[in-house]
Design an enzyme around this catalytic site. Structure first.
Site, PDB file in Angstrom:
ATOM      1  N   SER A 199     -35.557  22.346  22.971  1.00  0.00           N
ATOM      2  CA  SER A 199     -34.426  22.702  22.115  1.00  0.00           C
ATOM      3  C   SER A 199     -33.121  22.515  22.889  1.00  0.00           C
ATOM      4  CB  SER A 199     -34.587  24.135  21.609  1.00  0.00           C
ATOM      5  OG  SER A 199     -33.587  24.432  20.669  1.00  0.00           O
ATOM      6  N   ASP A 411     -39.863  19.697  12.649  1.00  0.00           N
ATOM      7  CA  ASP A 411     -38.842  20.532  13.290  1.00  0.00           C
ATOM      8  C   ASP A 411     -37.776  20.883  12.254  1.00  0.00           C
ATOM      9  OD1 ASP A 411     -36.639  21.533  14.747  1.00  0.00           O
ATOM     10  OD2 ASP A 411     -37.126  20.313  16.494  1.00  0.00           O
ATOM     11  N   HIS A 449     -40.142  23.621  15.353  1.00  0.00           N
ATOM     12  CA  HIS A 449     -39.184  23.524  16.455  1.00  0.00           C
ATOM     13  C   HIS A 449     -39.747  24.131  17.740  1.00  0.00           C
ATOM     14  CE1 HIS A 449     -35.377  22.958  18.385  1.00  0.00           C
ATOM     15  NE2 HIS A 449     -35.251  24.235  18.645  1.00  0.00           N
TER      16      HIS A 449
END
Ligand SMILES: [Ca+2]
Length: 521
Positions: A199, A411, A449
């Site tokens: 991320s 995601d 994610h």
């Protein structure tokens, strides 16, 4: 004064005081190899490092580490840690800087390597769980709070130096300190250094490869939000779509209807009906199939909802230039759309980017975003400090350094096509051969994610990275697991892009052996 006092105390008490827990690990520590004792750990406080104060260097005996009060993460999961030397630093590369970092070094069994771990979002916390994971594998490892505390960008207004610390300087400075401290403790520098992050940590990974090509010999970038200036526009535009008016709002239940429709359209297209869309780029999904035939009902979407849904999958295009700013989300992601687009505000990462770094108003209303005007502003205020958009990785890869990128196809925070686009740009800039020798991209079907989702999302990228860089074994497929109740329920190979895992036609679809990596024709 603190350092002097600590050293004096150490000399006074023969170096045996710097032990957290109730065992003295220094007494019988063997001297061979990369084994060090408590006194050596404590002596690190006398190291002189640029712009740095070592606030503490203490041995933590096996299993004794406790998550500090106020730290991010869960308190469990540290009981199995081996004994290590815990070094706490304060780094001030500018007069407004206040970077807190930690370096953890195993007392025995050091594998000779260093690993820096990354931070997500606007994260200003030491990453204890990631430090622990690296330590368990024998790495000397480091983490930084990126120069501020908390997980918002509220520190940024009026503090341009702190924003630079967050953007790239804290990771770089901590990396340099980490290597120096490891060299001092073990009397040998790390032979290889790696970075791992997901991320925002993927963003940091890209930033390092682009800005500091000498820092690492291997980098893992998971679900990288590398172009924060553009990504924030897309996330806010997505929230605008579902908050245009009350009629455009899509509830969690309606997103489930949309998800089922996406699966109905595309799940079987890849040759296996398994609840996963192998390659969403081949999925032509029209949310219009969910349109209510008559009045609004639980199993269909109204026309305004369909129009809002279409915007979530569409790329964000600058209406003045006609250029794509950022891709949209992929079919199959719908169950997690509610986290962002049905919440009262856009995803905090993007909301904060605008509130605190672009507009400078904590009360900024995301509904006022003008795509062209505010994208221009976003780029101008970013100045390459937070966004890592360069594709010139030549200085990085020419040292033989490797980059592994992975991204969940489902995601919900960072549109996965952004990683594919970056990879394709690298091929254009570096050439196919160089990219094949240095970069791998793994797209994970059904993965959300950085974790979770409907597909296998538990896998190890560090081993293939290490084998690639250290032994020259180029990574091929990576086996990913899906977990439920602590058990593996499904395994599946993740394939080097553009290959995909295709079902052989026989064998259990829950076993990786039933799949082969190949490029779709
Ligand atoms: Ca499928």
């Amino acid at each position: 004064m603190k350092i002097v006092a600590a050293v004096a105390l150490g000399i006074l008490l023969g170096g045996l005081v710097c032990v957290i827990g109730n065992a003295d690990v220094s007494a019988d520590a063997p001297a061979a190899g990369h084994t060090v004792d408590a006194a050596a750990c404590m002596r690190l406080t006398s190291l002189r490092l640029p712009n740095t104060t070592i606030t503490s260097a203490q041995v933590v005996v096996a299993g004794a580490f406790k998550l500090p009060a106020g730290a991010s993460g869960t308190a469990e999961g540290f009981a199995d840690l081996p004994a290590f030397c815990r070094v706490e630093l304060s780094i001030k590369p500018s007069s407004d800087s206040d970077i807190k970092s930690e370096i953890w070094l195993p007392l025995s069994g050091w594998n000779g390597k260093f690993q820096m771990v990354g931070n997500g979002g606007w994260n200003g916390f030491i990453q204890y769980a990631a430090l622990a994971a690296a330590l368990r594998r024998g790495y000397a490892t480091a983490s930084t709070d990126t120069g501020h505390a908390g997980d918002t960008a509220s520190f940024a207004p009026g503090h341009p130096e702190k924003l630079i610390d967050f953007g790239y300087r804290a990771v770089h400075e901590t990396t340099l300190r980490g290597k120096t401290v490891a060299a001092a403790l073990y009397s040998a520098p790390p032979r290889l250094s790696y970075f791992t992050g997901c991320s925002g940590g993927g963003r940091q990974a890209f930033m390092e490869a682009q800005r500091y090509p000498d820092d690492f010999e291997g980098i893992i970038a998971g679900d990288p939000g590398w172009d924060r200036a553009a990504e924030s526009v897309q996330l806010i535009a997505a929230a605008q779509a579902t908050h245009k008016d009350a009629a455009s709002f899509i509830s969690k239940e309606k997103f489930a209807v949309l998800h089922q429709a996406a699966l109905d359209a595309c799940d079987a297209q890849d040759g296996l009906k398994d609840g996963l869309i192998n390659n969403p780029l081949r999925c032509k999904f029209d949310p219009g199939v969910t349109l209510c035939k008559g009045a609004d009902a639980a199993n269909c979407l109204t026309r305004p909802q369909v129009e809002a849904a279409k915007k979530l999958y569409a790329p964000i295009v600058d209406p003045q230039t006609g250029k794509e700013i950022f891709p949209g989300f992929e079919p199959g992601t719908e169950l997690r759309f509610a986290n962002n687009t049905a919440a009262p505000r856009p995803l905090g990462m993007a909301d904060d980017t605008f509130k605190y770094t672009v507009i400078g108003d904590p009360n900024w209303d995301f509904r006022t975003l003008d795509i062209h005007r505010d994208f221009v502003r976003s780029r101008e205020t970013d100045k390459g400090i937070v966004s890592a958009t360069s594709t010139n990785l030549k200085p990085y890869v020419s040292r033989g350094s490797k980059l592994i990128i992975y991204h969940g196809w489902a995601d919900q925070n960072v549109a996965p096509l952004s990683s594919v686009n970056y990879y394709n740009e690298l091929i254009k800039v570096l050439g196919k051969k160089t990219v094949e020798d240095s970069v791998r991209l793994y797209m994970a079907p059904g993965m959300g994610h950085c974790a979770g989702g409907e597909g296998p999302s538990v896998f190890d990228t560090l081993t293939p990275l290490d084998e690639w860089r250290e032994k020259g074994i180029a990574p091929k497929e990576i086996i990913a697991s899906q977990m439920a109740g602590g058990k593996v329920t499904r395994t599946r190979p993740l394939c080097p892009y553009p290959q995909e895992a295709q079902y052989k036609g026989n064998g259990s679809p829950d076993h990786a052996e039933s799949f082969v990596c190949r490029r779709d024709q």
